[in-house]
Design a protein around this motif. Structure first.
Motif, short mmCIF file in Angstrom:
data_model
loop_
_atom_site.label_atom_id
_atom_site.label_comp_id
_atom_site.label_asym_id
_atom_site.label_seq_id
_atom_site.Cartn_x
_atom_site.Cartn_y
_atom_site.Cartn_z
N SER A 55 -104.97 12.86 -68.35
CA SER A 55 -105.80 13.69 -69.23
C SER A 55 -107.24 13.71 -68.69
O SER A 55 -107.59 12.92 -67.81
N GLU A 56 -108.05 14.60 -69.22
CA GLU A 56 -109.43 14.72 -68.77
C GLU A 56 -110.20 13.41 -68.98
O GLU A 56 -110.95 12.96 -68.12
N GLU A 60 -111.73 10.63 -65.92
CA GLU A 60 -113.12 10.14 -65.84
C GLU A 60 -113.17 8.64 -65.65
O GLU A 60 -114.14 8.10 -65.11
N LYS A 61 -112.12 7.93 -66.06
CA LYS A 61 -112.09 6.47 -65.95
C LYS A 61 -111.51 5.99 -64.62
O LYS A 61 -111.64 4.82 -64.28
N ILE A 62 -110.88 6.89 -63.87
CA ILE A 62 -110.32 6.53 -62.57
C ILE A 62 -111.42 6.60 -61.52
O ILE A 62 -111.69 7.64 -60.92
N VAL A 77 -106.34 2.54 -68.39
CA VAL A 77 -105.57 3.66 -67.84
C VAL A 77 -104.42 3.14 -66.97
O VAL A 77 -103.26 3.57 -67.12
N LEU A 78 -104.72 2.20 -66.06
CA LEU A 78 -103.69 1.73 -65.14
C LEU A 78 -102.57 0.99 -65.87
O LEU A 78 -101.39 1.12 -65.51
N SER A 79 -102.92 0.21 -66.91
CA SER A 79 -101.89 -0.51 -67.65
C SER A 79 -100.96 0.44 -68.38
O SER A 79 -99.77 0.14 -68.59
#
Length: 267
Positions: A55-56, A60-62, A77-79
């Protein structure tokens, strides 16, 4: 200039087989370095193109974490995708860590902490040690190919001093590299780029790095299990962990000290 034109002190650091060719060499080295960086960045782009649809807000968190808040956001996010897209997440983590280490880009400490949150401890420790060893070795090879003009021009005095220390520990170089990786006496980037110039063998360099980063990585990974309770990277290090690191650093250098004393007695 030829090798004979170099400052006298530099010749004790740089062997005659590694001549410095002046400004032209520095410009060519920079061009090669930029080209290698561009190729590596392209590989990183392909790795993330193969990542699951985000998602948008997730996109932004990657990013490479610059502080603990970034690390927490990235970990969230990764988990979420780790179990369903295990290979993609693992490859992205592996590639990013090596990329940062290769080009001495800050942020790998947060990835070390993050590994303790994402993976079981044995896998996390092996992953961090392997990434550190490979990334540092790639940085070593970059320095061997294009970094010598930088060492000659900006780091001559420091490299000369370290060269003298390396010569003293030449018979026990693995122990010495392990000791340096555990302790903060020399920055890791400095060890990486000067090692090929002062003739530290690549195999010894990799093994010493792989083993030497294990104790500090142990601390970071263990902190990763409580990632969301941390507010800064400094909180990952307690007085207990500092004592443990100090003890391990002493143990890594003890065999060298004992052997030197034994040789002195025999002589």
């Amino acid at each position: 200039p030829e090798v004979d034109d170099l400052p006298e002190g530099l010749l004790t650091v740089v062997p005659h087989t590694l001549p410095y060719s002046g400004g032209g060499s520095a410009r060519m080295s920079l061009l090669i370095l930029v080209s290698i960086f561009a190729c590596s960045a392209s590989v990183m782009y392909l790795v993330y193109r193969n990542f699951p649809e985000l998602s948008e807000d997730e996109r932004e968190k990657i990013k490479v974490p610059k502080d603990m808040d970034d690390a927490k956001a990235l970990g969230t996010v990764l988990s979420k995708y780790k179990d369903t897209y295990y290979s993609q997440v693992l490859i992205a983590y592996f590639a990013t860590y090596i990329f940062l280490q290769t080009f001495a880009i800050p942020g790998s400490i947060f990835l070390s902490i993050l590994s303790g949150y994402l993976y079981p401890f044995p896998l996390a420790l092996f992953l961090v040690c392997l990434c550190s060893g490979l990334g540092a070795s790639f940085c070593y090879m970059l320095s061997y190919l294009v970094g010598r003009p930088v060492v000659y021009k900006y780091l001559t005095e420091r490299a000369q001093k370290w060269s003298q220390q390396v010569d003293k520990h030449r018979e026990h170089l693995i122990n010495y590299i392990i000791f340096l990786r555990i302790t903060p006496f020399l920055p890791n980037w400095f060890i990486n780029i000067t090692s090929p110039v002062i003739n530290v063998p690549l195999g010894v360099f990799f093994l010493g790095t792989f083993l030497g980063v294990a104790p500090p990585s142990f601390v970071a990974i263990n902190a990763g299990t409580t990632l969301y309770k941390l507010t800064t990277a400094g909180e990952a290090v307690s007085w207990y962990s500092l004592v443990v690191l100090a003890v391990l650093a002493v143990l890594s250098i003890l065999p060298v000290c004992f052997q030197k004393k034994l040789q002195q007695k025999l002589e």
